[in-house]
Design a protein around this motif. Structure first.
Motif, PDB file in Angstrom:
ATOM      1  N   ASP A 182      -3.726   0.963   8.604  1.00 14.36           N
ATOM      2  CA  ASP A 182      -3.439   0.285   8.260  1.00 14.36           C
ATOM      3  C   ASP A 182      -1.782   0.060   7.888  1.00 14.36           C
ATOM      4  N   THR A 183      -1.967   0.724   6.847  1.00 10.49           N
ATOM      5  CA  THR A 183      -0.644   0.853   6.442  1.00 10.49           C
ATOM      6  C   THR A 183       0.156   1.794   7.185  1.00 10.49           C
ATOM      7  N   GLY A 213       0.658   0.740  10.296  1.00 10.96           N
ATOM      8  CA  GLY A 213       0.669  -0.559  11.543  1.00 10.96           C
ATOM      9  C   GLY A 213       1.979  -1.398  10.660  1.00 10.96           C
ATOM     10  N   ASP A 214       1.320  -1.579   9.704  1.00 12.74           N
ATOM     11  CA  ASP A 214       2.035  -2.786   8.625  1.00 12.74           C
ATOM     12  C   ASP A 214       4.014  -1.793   8.191  1.00 12.74           C
ATOM     13  N   SER A 268      -6.450   1.958   4.425  1.00 17.95           N
ATOM     14  CA  SER A 268      -6.715   2.103   5.076  1.00 17.95           C
ATOM     15  C   SER A 268      -5.305   2.707   5.446  1.00 17.95           C
ATOM     16  N   GLU A 320       1.475  -0.860  -0.227  1.00 20.67           N
ATOM     17  CA  GLU A 320      -0.061  -0.279  -0.353  1.00 20.67           C
ATOM     18  C   GLU A 320       1.106   1.179  -0.126  1.00 20.67           C
TER      19      GLU A 320
END
Length: 166
Positions: free
Chosen positions: A118-119, A121-122, A115, A63
């Motif tokens: 979420d991105t 966090g990843d 998101s 992402e």
């Protein structure tokens, strides 16, 4: 090895500047016959190494479209078009490396529809895993600034030599 200009000593590690002024850290090894061979001696890690690892790890997340703020990306795109020029993997990456710990700051561009939470966090998890496993430094924080969202139609215009520079 001329790394004496900015050296502060401790039993865990040493900060240094090499002859070209690059900052880094020296991780102190142990000495003695009872020490396993892989742990004898010192290992020096330049700040640029940590920046490169963090930049590569961030780009591994699908992402993440690109790293760097608007002006940094624009200058990077120009640099890539110059014969012999190449993209800078550390563009959009800032690091502070201490004797045992590192902090990373990233400027990213996220693909539209992903998101951001979420991105981020990843990216954070992947950067921490990569830096810690490759350098042995503890990553105390990864700060992420999302500078832009990449829209699907922007790729077509910049690939065709159009008006936009991504």
């Amino acid at each position: 090895m001329a790394e004496t200009t900015d050296r502060t000593s401790s039993n865990a590690g040493t900060s240094y500047r090499n002859e070209t002024g690059e900052k880094g850290t020296t991780l102190k090894g142990r000495r003695g016959a009872d020490t396993p061979p892989g742990l004898r001696g010192d290992t020096t890690v330049a700040d640029k190494v940590v920046s490169t690892i963090a930049g590569m790890a961030a780009r591994e997340i699908p992402e993440v479209h690109n790293l760097g703020g608007g002006m940094a990306r624009a200058f990077g795109a120009v640099r890539e078009r110059v014969p012999g020029g190449s993209g800078d993997i550390t563009r959009g990456v800032g690091v502070e490396v201490g004797e045992r710990q590192a902090a990373v700051d990233l400027d990213i561009v996220v693909e539209y529809g992903a998101s951001i939470l979420d991105t981020a966090g990843d990216v954070r998890a992947n950067v921490i895993r990569a830096v810690e496993s490759m350098t042995g430094l503890e990553v105390v924080e990864v700060n992420i600034a999302v500078h832009d969202v990449h829209l699907p139609d922007e790729a077509e215009e910049s690939e065709q030599g159009g008006r936009r520079v991504a």
